[in-house]
Write an enzyme that holds these catalytic residues in place. Structure first.
Site, PDB file in Angstrom:
ATOM      1  N   HIS A 206     -11.532   4.852 -12.801  1.00  0.00           N
ATOM      2  CA  HIS A 206     -12.050   3.596 -13.334  1.00  0.00           C
ATOM      3  C   HIS A 206     -11.252   2.361 -12.929  1.00  0.00           C
ATOM      4  O   HIS A 206     -11.628   1.257 -13.283  1.00  0.00           O
ATOM      5  CB  HIS A 206     -12.123   3.653 -14.866  1.00  0.00           C
ATOM      6  CG  HIS A 206     -10.773   3.520 -15.508  1.00  0.00           C
ATOM      7  ND1 HIS A 206      -9.838   4.518 -15.486  1.00  0.00           N
ATOM      8  CD2 HIS A 206     -10.196   2.488 -16.152  1.00  0.00           C
ATOM      9  CE1 HIS A 206      -8.741   4.111 -16.112  1.00  0.00           C
ATOM     10  NE2 HIS A 206      -8.931   2.880 -16.523  1.00  0.00           N
TER      11      HIS A 206
HETATM   12  C1  UD1 Z   1      -9.929  -1.260 -19.647  1.00  0.00           C
HETATM   13  C2  UD1 Z   1      -8.466  -1.659 -19.410  1.00  0.00           C
HETATM   14  C3  UD1 Z   1      -7.774  -0.548 -18.647  1.00  0.00           C
HETATM   15  C4  UD1 Z   1      -7.930   0.778 -19.341  1.00  0.00           C
HETATM   16  C5  UD1 Z   1      -9.410   1.053 -19.564  1.00  0.00           C
HETATM   17  C6  UD1 Z   1      -9.633   2.350 -20.287  1.00  0.00           C
HETATM   18  C7  UD1 Z   1      -7.931  -4.040 -19.104  1.00  0.00           C
HETATM   19  C8  UD1 Z   1      -7.554  -5.057 -18.113  1.00  0.00           C
HETATM   20  N1  UD1 Z   1      -8.354  -2.851 -18.598  1.00  0.00           N
HETATM   21  O1  UD1 Z   1     -10.552  -1.145 -18.370  1.00  0.00           O
HETATM   22  O2  UD1 Z   1      -6.386  -0.843 -18.559  1.00  0.00           O
HETATM   23  O3  UD1 Z   1      -7.343   1.796 -18.548  1.00  0.00           O
HETATM   24  O4  UD1 Z   1      -9.978  -0.020 -20.331  1.00  0.00           O
HETATM   25  O5  UD1 Z   1     -11.008   2.694 -20.267  1.00  0.00           O
HETATM   26  O6  UD1 Z   1      -7.860  -4.288 -20.282  1.00  0.00           O
HETATM   27  N2  UD1 Z   1     -18.262  -1.407 -20.301  1.00  0.00           N
HETATM   28  C9  UD1 Z   1     -19.366  -0.886 -20.933  1.00  0.00           C
HETATM   29  N3  UD1 Z   1     -19.225  -0.431 -22.210  1.00  0.00           N
HETATM   30  C10 UD1 Z   1     -18.049  -0.469 -22.871  1.00  0.00           C
HETATM   31  C11 UD1 Z   1     -16.920  -1.015 -22.227  1.00  0.00           C
HETATM   32  C12 UD1 Z   1     -17.039  -1.462 -20.942  1.00  0.00           C
HETATM   33  O7  UD1 Z   1     -20.442  -0.825 -20.361  1.00  0.00           O
HETATM   34  O8  UD1 Z   1     -17.995  -0.035 -24.046  1.00  0.00           O
HETATM   35  C13 UD1 Z   1     -18.385  -1.839 -18.879  1.00  0.00           C
HETATM   36  C14 UD1 Z   1     -18.744  -3.297 -18.732  1.00  0.00           C
HETATM   37  O9  UD1 Z   1     -19.561  -3.425 -17.635  1.00  0.00           O
HETATM   38  C15 UD1 Z   1     -17.397  -3.934 -18.418  1.00  0.00           C
HETATM   39  C16 UD1 Z   1     -16.709  -2.836 -17.635  1.00  0.00           C
HETATM   40  O10 UD1 Z   1     -17.169  -1.625 -18.216  1.00  0.00           O
HETATM   41  O11 UD1 Z   1     -17.520  -5.122 -17.721  1.00  0.00           O
HETATM   42  C17 UD1 Z   1     -15.221  -2.873 -17.688  1.00  0.00           C
HETATM   43  O12 UD1 Z   1     -14.742  -2.885 -19.032  1.00  0.00           O
HETATM   44  P1  UD1 Z   1     -13.333  -3.592 -19.373  1.00  0.00           P
HETATM   45  O13 UD1 Z   1     -12.970  -3.375 -20.806  1.00  0.00           O
HETATM   46  O14 UD1 Z   1     -13.309  -4.986 -18.852  1.00  0.00           O
HETATM   47  O15 UD1 Z   1     -12.314  -2.805 -18.462  1.00  0.00           O
HETATM   48  P2  UD1 Z   1     -12.124  -1.235 -18.223  1.00  0.00           P
HETATM   49  O16 UD1 Z   1     -12.438  -0.949 -16.807  1.00  0.00           O
HETATM   50  O17 UD1 Z   1     -12.796  -0.428 -19.297  1.00  0.00           O
END
Ligand code: UD1
Length: 356
Positions: A206
């Site tokens: 991820h």
């Molecule tokens: C985040 C953390 C990362 C951690 C990871 C664990 C930061 C910078 N990154 O990354 O360090 O290892 O969580 O999973 O804080 N999305 C959904 N549903 C959700 C959550 C996210 O669809 O419930 C999708 C959205 O499109 C979003 C993308 O995932 O834009 C990324 O989510 P985000 O929380 O920004 O970062 P992670 O890649 O999950």
């Protein structure tokens, strides 16, 4: 004593759950308020975890959702401030290294509320990783720094943090694993997915450096090749899922599924022949469980998983996936001891420090 616990993402829940439990038991008269920032919000990424880990329903939901780093961080800062004004805590506790962590530490520090950081002192020395910036800033802003390995002590000293703020307590993620071990060992998730224990590779990917660009297609191709030798089980993170829409990922033996809850996922880790990942926490969980782990990154902020554990750094190079079958065949069969204080009792030690 009034404590606010700020959590926002999947790994935060795993790291904080036992700390909340230990402090509620230690300080039953205290106020223990849980703030969920909403950085992760899909049911399998959030509610399922909170339920399985026994975290009480959050007292405050900030619902910050997805967005750029600036948006996500700013929303937490803006929405947490009035909550802290209302709660007037003596301590704000934050885990890990995600955007919610740094935003909460900044908000509390500016309000002159002491901050305690769980899983402090980890460094990859790679400032292109958003988490590295989050770790450095959170540690500078924290009053109590709880660490789980000796190199964290060296890293914090090198950044000028005084020894009396640092407490080597062990690993709270392993506390959760130990507490739920009987349940996930009985869960039999491999069988339900139609794979045999010990005879599949479990994959999680991820990190933006791997999944947000061209390396993802090359990685899927290599996984398809690996899947001809050994089934590959790949629960796909939502970030990765959206990037995979443009890639052909239907291949025999490559089993894609939605994100799994804690019990099902740890059941798959415990029964895997090997794990291939770019996650931080999974490097630690495989080390504890003695499962071979291959990390598709150039660096790790958790070197103890290599020196004392089962982790091998493959580099940020999809072609390196081809090494897995040979590397597995050549591995020594003895299982290393988990690092000191990765014993299921770290949260009690944190509660001792906080209570005193
Ligand atoms: C985040 C953390 C990362 C951690 C990871 C664990 C930061 C910078 N990154 O990354 O360090 O290892 O969580 O999973 O804080 N999305 C959904 N549903 C959700 C959550 C996210 O669809 O419930 C999708 C959205 O499109 C979003 C993308 O995932 O834009 C990324 O989510 P985000 O929380 O920004 O970062 P992670 O890649 O999950």
């Amino acid at each position: 004593m009034r404590i606010v616990y700020v959590i926002g993402t999947r790994p935060n829940f795993v790291k904080m759950a036992p700390v909340i439990g230990a402090l509620r038991a230690r300080l039953p008269e205290g106020r223990h308020a849980i703030v969920h920032t909403g950085q992760h919000y899909d049911r399998p990424m959030s509610e399922v975890f909170l339920e399985q880990l026994g975290v009480p329903a959050p007292d405050h939901m900030l619902e910050v959702g997805s967005g750029s780093h600036a948006q996500q961080t700013a929303r937490v800062v803006e929405r947490l401030e009035p909550v802290l004004e209302e709660e007037r805590p003596d301590l704000v506790m934050v885990p890990g290294d995600v955007n919610s962590t740094v935003a909460a530490a900044l908000t509390a520090a500016k309000m002159q509320i002491p901050v305690a950081h769980i899983e402090s002192g980890l460094r990859s020395f790679d400032r292109t990783m958003p988490e590295e910036l989050n770790r450095i800033v959170t540690d500078q802003l924290s009053d109590q720094l709880f660490i789980h390995s000796p190199e964290a002590d060296d890293n914090l000293h090198a950044e000028g943090i005084s020894a009396e703020r640092i407490h080597l307590v062990g690993n709270t993620m392993i506390d959760t694993l130990v507490a739920l071990q009987d349940r996930f060992r009985a869960a039999g998730s491999a069988g339900r997915l139609g794979v045999e224990p010990g005879r599949y590779v479990l994959v999680t990917l991820h990190r933006p450096a791997l999944v947000d660009g061209p390396l993802l297609a090359a990685t899927i191709e290599r996984l398809a090749t690996l899947a001809r030798e050994m089934p590959v089980v790949f629960p796909v993170h939502p970030r990765t899922r959206s990037m995979m829409e443009a890639i052909d990922s239907e291949h025999p033996g490559l089993l894609l599924c939605d994100p799994l809850g804690y019990i099902d996922f740890l059941s798959l880790v415990a029964d895997a022949g090997a794990v291939l990942t770019d996650s931080g926490g999974i490097q630690e969980e495989t080390t504890y469980l003695g499962i071979p782990c291959f990390t598709l990154r150039d660096n790790t902020e958790r070197p103890i998983t290599i020196t004392a554990g089962t982790n091998t750094l493959l580099g940020l190079d999809p072609a390196a996936i081809a090494q897995l079958p040979v590397a597995l065949a050549q591995r020594p069969s003895n299982r290393p001891e988990p690092p000191p204080l990765w014993d299921g009792h770290a949260s009690k030690r944190i509660a001792d420090v906080v209570a005193s």
